[in-house]
Design an enzyme around this catalytic site. Structure first.
Site, PDB file in Angstrom:
ATOM      1  N   ALA A 128       0.831  -1.212   0.000  1.00 28.18           N
ATOM      2  CA  ALA A 128       0.000   0.000   0.000  1.00 28.18           C
ATOM      3  C   ALA A 128       0.861   1.256   0.000  1.00 28.18           C
ATOM      4  O   ALA A 128       0.581   2.221   0.701  1.00 28.18           O
ATOM      5  CB  ALA A 128      -0.931  -0.008   1.204  1.00 28.18           C
ATOM      6  N   CYS A 129       1.884   1.259  -0.811  1.00 29.12           N
ATOM      7  CA  CYS A 129       2.860   2.345  -0.870  1.00 29.12           C
ATOM      8  C   CYS A 129       2.761   3.030  -2.227  1.00 29.12           C
ATOM      9  O   CYS A 129       2.348   2.418  -3.213  1.00 29.12           O
ATOM     10  CB  CYS A 129       4.260   1.740  -0.676  1.00 29.12           C
ATOM     11  SG  CYS A 129       5.633   2.884  -0.831  1.00 29.12           S
ATOM     12  N   GLY A 130       3.150   4.272  -2.288  1.00 27.99           N
ATOM     13  CA  GLY A 130       3.185   4.967  -3.573  1.00 27.99           C
ATOM     14  C   GLY A 130       4.129   4.302  -4.559  1.00 27.99           C
ATOM     15  O   GLY A 130       3.976   4.450  -5.770  1.00 27.99           O
ATOM     16  N   PHE A 131       5.103   3.556  -4.049  1.00 24.37           N
ATOM     17  CA  PHE A 131       6.064   2.856  -4.911  1.00 24.37           C
ATOM     18  C   PHE A 131       5.626   1.430  -5.250  1.00 24.37           C
ATOM     19  O   PHE A 131       6.324   0.734  -5.980  1.00 24.37           O
ATOM     20  CB  PHE A 131       7.452   2.829  -4.256  1.00 24.37           C
ATOM     21  CG  PHE A 131       8.053   4.186  -4.051  1.00 24.37           C
ATOM     22  CD1 PHE A 131       8.395   4.989  -5.125  1.00 24.37           C
ATOM     23  CD2 PHE A 131       8.272   4.678  -2.773  1.00 24.37           C
ATOM     24  CE1 PHE A 131       8.945   6.249  -4.938  1.00 24.37           C
ATOM     25  CE2 PHE A 131       8.830   5.930  -2.572  1.00 24.37           C
ATOM     26  CZ  PHE A 131       9.166   6.724  -3.661  1.00 24.37           C
ATOM     27  N   THR A 132       4.491   0.990  -4.732  1.00 27.99           N
ATOM     28  CA  THR A 132       4.024  -0.383  -4.959  1.00 27.99           C
ATOM     29  C   THR A 132       3.972  -0.767  -6.438  1.00 27.99           C
ATOM     30  O   THR A 132       4.298  -1.913  -6.770  1.00 27.99           O
ATOM     31  CB  THR A 132       2.658  -0.609  -4.271  1.00 27.99           C
ATOM     32  OG1 THR A 132       2.838  -0.395  -2.861  1.00 27.99           O
ATOM     33  CG2 THR A 132       2.126  -2.005  -4.508  1.00 27.99           C
TER      34      THR A 132
END
Length: 158
Positions: free
Chosen positions: A35-39
């Site tokens: 659930a990360c912007g980098f996912t």
């Protein structure tokens, strides 16, 4: 002194995996989160793994919940998320800590071998460590570095 192939880690299924299993391969070891912007980097990691694994390359993913609680799920949820959203086939390991007193020994080793710009601590999800065939940590890359931008460095080691 420990070397990369001396460590073990548990797979998402709970199986103890000796990293000796990856001896002789070029590795990209990444702390991940669902659930990360980098996912979306899972896509690039999978593409690298798929394209280069026949030449002796592997991505190793280590979920971590230490940054913004962005990996809250259990092993089953993590596996399902990775397979259904990004068709991940590279080895994924059990959720670990990468910093602090409970950090996985592998990540303590990686951080000792290659400090980042702001010291040895890992600052966020999707920090990447490049390991050559002999097990030497040859590169550390910030979360902002997209996996596909590492193709030349990886191919040079293959």
């Amino acid at each position: 002194m420990a070397a990369i192939h001396d460590f073990t880690a548990n797979s998402l299924a709970g199986e103890e995996v000796p990293l000796k299993r990856f001896e002789g391969q070029v590795l990209l070891i990444v702390n991940t989160a669902s659930a990360c912007g980098f996912t979306p980097q899972y896509r690039g990691l999978q593409e690298l793994h798929q394209k280069l694994s026949p030449r002796g390359f592997a991505v190793l993913g280590f979920p971590c919940n230490q940054f913004g609680a962005q990996e809250p799920g259990d092993a089953g949820r993590i596996e399902e998320f990775c397979k259904s959203n990004y068709a991940v086939t590279f080895p994924m390991f059990a959720k670990i800590d990468v910093n602090g007193s409970h950090a996985h020994p592998l990540f303590d080793y990686l951080k000792r071998e290659k400090s980042g710009l702001l010291g040895s601590s890992i600052k966020w999800n999707f920090t990447k460590f490049l390991v050559d065939r002999s097990g030497k940590v040859v590169g550390r890359y910030a979360p902002t570095v997209r996996p596909e931008n590492l193709t030349k460095e990886i191919e040079a080691l293959l």
